[in-house]
Design a protein around this motif. Structure first.
Motif, PDB file in Angstrom:
ATOM      1  N   THR A  34      13.172 -16.914   8.124  1.00 41.21           N
ATOM      2  CA  THR A  34      14.415 -16.393   7.559  1.00 41.21           C
ATOM      3  C   THR A  34      14.123 -15.227   6.617  1.00 41.21           C
ATOM      4  N   SER A  35      14.919 -14.191   6.709  1.00 40.02           N
ATOM      5  CA  SER A  35      14.759 -13.046   5.809  1.00 40.02           C
ATOM      6  C   SER A  35      15.359 -13.335   4.445  1.00 40.02           C
ATOM      7  N   ALA A  36      16.085 -14.437   4.347  1.00 41.37           N
ATOM      8  CA  ALA A  36      16.684 -14.869   3.080  1.00 41.37           C
ATOM      9  C   ALA A  36      16.841 -16.375   3.119  1.00 41.37           C
ATOM     10  N   GLY A  37      16.755 -17.000   1.953  1.00 45.71           N
ATOM     11  CA  GLY A  37      17.010 -18.429   1.865  1.00 45.71           C
ATOM     12  C   GLY A  37      18.456 -18.664   1.473  1.00 45.71           C
ATOM     13  N   SER A  38      18.718 -19.819   0.902  1.00 45.58           N
ATOM     14  CA  SER A  38      20.082 -20.121   0.465  1.00 45.58           C
ATOM     15  C   SER A  38      20.405 -19.431  -0.852  1.00 45.58           C
ATOM     16  N   GLY A  39      19.360 -19.027  -1.591  1.00 47.30           N
ATOM     17  CA  GLY A  39      19.562 -18.464  -2.923  1.00 47.30           C
ATOM     18  C   GLY A  39      19.689 -19.536  -3.982  1.00 47.30           C
ATOM     19  N   ASP A  40      19.613 -20.798  -3.547  1.00 43.98           N
ATOM     20  CA  ASP A  40      19.770 -21.936  -4.453  1.00 43.98           C
ATOM     21  C   ASP A  40      18.554 -22.844  -4.361  1.00 43.98           C
ATOM     22  N   GLY A  41      17.380 -22.239  -4.312  1.00 45.88           N
ATOM     23  CA  GLY A  41      16.154 -23.014  -4.218  1.00 45.88           C
ATOM     24  C   GLY A  41      16.054 -23.749  -2.900  1.00 45.88           C
ATOM     25  N   ALA A  42      15.644 -25.028  -2.981  1.00 47.94           N
ATOM     26  CA  ALA A  42      15.493 -25.837  -1.772  1.00 47.94           C
ATOM     27  C   ALA A  42      16.782 -26.542  -1.379  1.00 47.94           C
ATOM     28  N   ASN A  43      17.866 -26.259  -2.084  1.00 45.90           N
ATOM     29  CA  ASN A  43      19.172 -26.774  -1.685  1.00 45.90           C
ATOM     30  C   ASN A  43      19.707 -25.883  -0.569  1.00 45.90           C
ATOM     31  N   LEU A  44      19.523 -26.338   0.646  1.00 48.43           N
ATOM     32  CA  LEU A  44      19.938 -25.570   1.822  1.00 48.43           C
ATOM     33  C   LEU A  44      21.240 -26.096   2.415  1.00 48.43           C
ATOM     34  N   GLY A  45      21.810 -27.097   1.750  1.00 48.04           N
ATOM     35  CA  GLY A  45      22.985 -27.738   2.328  1.00 48.04           C
ATOM     36  C   GLY A  45      22.603 -28.771   3.363  1.00 48.04           C
ATOM     37  N   GLY A  46      21.397 -29.368   3.190  1.00 48.24           N
ATOM     38  CA  GLY A  46      20.912 -30.343   4.157  1.00 48.24           C
ATOM     39  C   GLY A  46      20.444 -29.669   5.435  1.00 48.24           C
ATOM     40  N   LEU A  47      20.108 -30.474   6.423  1.00 48.25           N
ATOM     41  CA  LEU A  47      19.658 -29.916   7.700  1.00 48.25           C
ATOM     42  C   LEU A  47      20.753 -29.086   8.364  1.00 48.25           C
ATOM     43  N   ALA A  48      21.987 -29.555   8.273  1.00 48.45           N
ATOM     44  CA  ALA A  48      23.099 -28.821   8.897  1.00 48.45           C
ATOM     45  C   ALA A  48      23.267 -27.453   8.259  1.00 48.45           C
ATOM     46  N   GLY A  49      23.130 -27.399   6.939  1.00 48.09           N
ATOM     47  CA  GLY A  49      23.247 -26.122   6.251  1.00 48.09           C
ATOM     48  C   GLY A  49      22.123 -25.174   6.621  1.00 48.09           C
ATOM     49  N   ALA A  50      20.906 -25.714   6.744  1.00 49.62           N
ATOM     50  CA  ALA A  50      19.759 -24.890   7.128  1.00 49.62           C
ATOM     51  C   ALA A  50      19.926 -24.357   8.547  1.00 49.62           C
ATOM     52  N   ALA A  52      22.701 -23.780  10.023  1.00 52.92           N
ATOM     53  CA  ALA A  52      23.756 -22.758   9.973  1.00 52.92           C
ATOM     54  C   ALA A  52      23.202 -21.426   9.482  1.00 52.92           C
ATOM     55  N   ILE A  53      22.284 -21.477   8.517  1.00 53.29           N
ATOM     56  CA  ILE A  53      21.653 -20.246   8.037  1.00 53.29           C
ATOM     57  C   ILE A  53      20.863 -19.595   9.168  1.00 53.29           C
ATOM     58  N   CYS A  54      20.115 -20.406   9.923  1.00 48.44           N
ATOM     59  CA  CYS A  54      19.370 -19.880  11.073  1.00 48.44           C
ATOM     60  C   CYS A  54      20.306 -19.171  12.046  1.00 48.44           C
ATOM     61  N   SER A  55      21.402 -19.822  12.388  1.00 50.87           N
ATOM     62  CA  SER A  55      22.345 -19.262  13.362  1.00 50.87           C
ATOM     63  C   SER A  55      22.975 -17.976  12.855  1.00 50.87           C
ATOM     64  N   THR A  56      23.362 -17.967  11.587  1.00 49.77           N
ATOM     65  CA  THR A  56      24.000 -16.784  11.009  1.00 49.77           C
ATOM     66  C   THR A  56      23.060 -15.589  11.016  1.00 49.77           C
ATOM     67  N   LEU A  57      21.810 -15.810  10.610  1.00 57.02           N
ATOM     68  CA  LEU A  57      20.837 -14.719  10.573  1.00 57.02           C
ATOM     69  C   LEU A  57      20.510 -14.226  11.979  1.00 57.02           C
ATOM     70  N   ALA A  58      20.355 -15.155  12.922  1.00 50.70           N
ATOM     71  CA  ALA A  58      20.035 -14.770  14.296  1.00 50.70           C
ATOM     72  C   ALA A  58      21.158 -13.941  14.909  1.00 50.70           C
TER      73      ALA A  58
END
Length: 217
Positions: A34-50, A52-58
């Motif tokens: 990922t070129s960016a994380g959640s911006g909130d440390g290791a709080n990614l919103g759980g596996l579902a949130g992580a 979603a970040i993958c999908s959004t960036l892709a």
């Protein structure tokens, strides 16, 4: 004669274009950091949130028609089973944004023969990530996993409360550039634990809250 030659040439060009298109589709990006994380440390919103970040960036990078999962393990709860990172990323092969094959199978990914490292472990945009020796060093990648890609089951939590905490706790991280310190400095997925779960904690130990994304299809 000239007409036949032109037709033959046209047919060859069409075949070459078709082969190039098919080859391009086969080598389409299916792995990135990922070129960016959640911006909130290791709080990614759980596996579902992580995921979603993958999908959004892709999708922002132009990828279409793929299902993306984060390479993260998670502890079991009263409502869900434990999750091993290696079991949620498909079966391979996987290619980076430049079409380079980084691993052929799950077993290959977790062996010395995979091709991850600073040169090939790129972001969804095809950019390199700062590693050891760069400023700032951002080579720590969140995984919560053992060397084999499974949840570390030693009675402690190595996933910052299943990727929902930005405070106390720790997350197991790997080194995407496969160098540095820790118990397993050359490991892409299980080099050492973080100093905490907050953004500042991750930065302090050489990270930025980045993680790996794999296409499962």
């Amino acid at each position: 004669m000239k007409a036949k030659l032109l037709l033959t040439t046209a047919a060859l060009l069409t075949a070459a274009a078709t082969f190039t298109t098919i080859n391009s589709q086969e080598n389409e990006m299916s792995f990135f950091i990922t070129s960016a994380g959640s911006g909130d440390g290791a709080n990614l919103g759980g596996l579902a949130g992580a995921d979603a970040i993958c999908s959004t960036l892709a999708q922002a990078a132009g990828s279409r028609g793929k299902t993306w999962h984060a390479y993260l393990s998670a502890h079991g709860t009263s409502s869900s089973d434990r999750v091993n990172a290696r079991e949620r990323i498909g079966f391979g092969p996987w290619y980076n944004a430049k079409g380079v094959e980084v691993a052929t199978t799950i077993n290959n990914l977790h062996s010395e023969y995979m091709q991850l490292g600073k040169e090939n472990s790129l972001t969804e945009n095809g950019d390199t990530v700062n590693g050891r020796g760069d400023s700032p060093n951002q080579h720590d990648i969140l995984t919560g996993s053992s060397l084999s890609g499974r949840l570390i089951d030693d009675g402690s939590n190595h996933t910052c409360n299943n990727w929902t905490s930005n405070g106390e706790g720790t997350a197991q991280v790997g080194h995407f550039d496969r160098t540095g310190g820790g118990q397993n400095p050359n490991s892409f997925n299980s080099a050492h634990g973080s100093a905490g779960c907050g953004q500042e904690n991750l930065v302090a130990t050489g990270g930025a809250g980045y993680f790996y994304c794999f296409a499962i299809d």
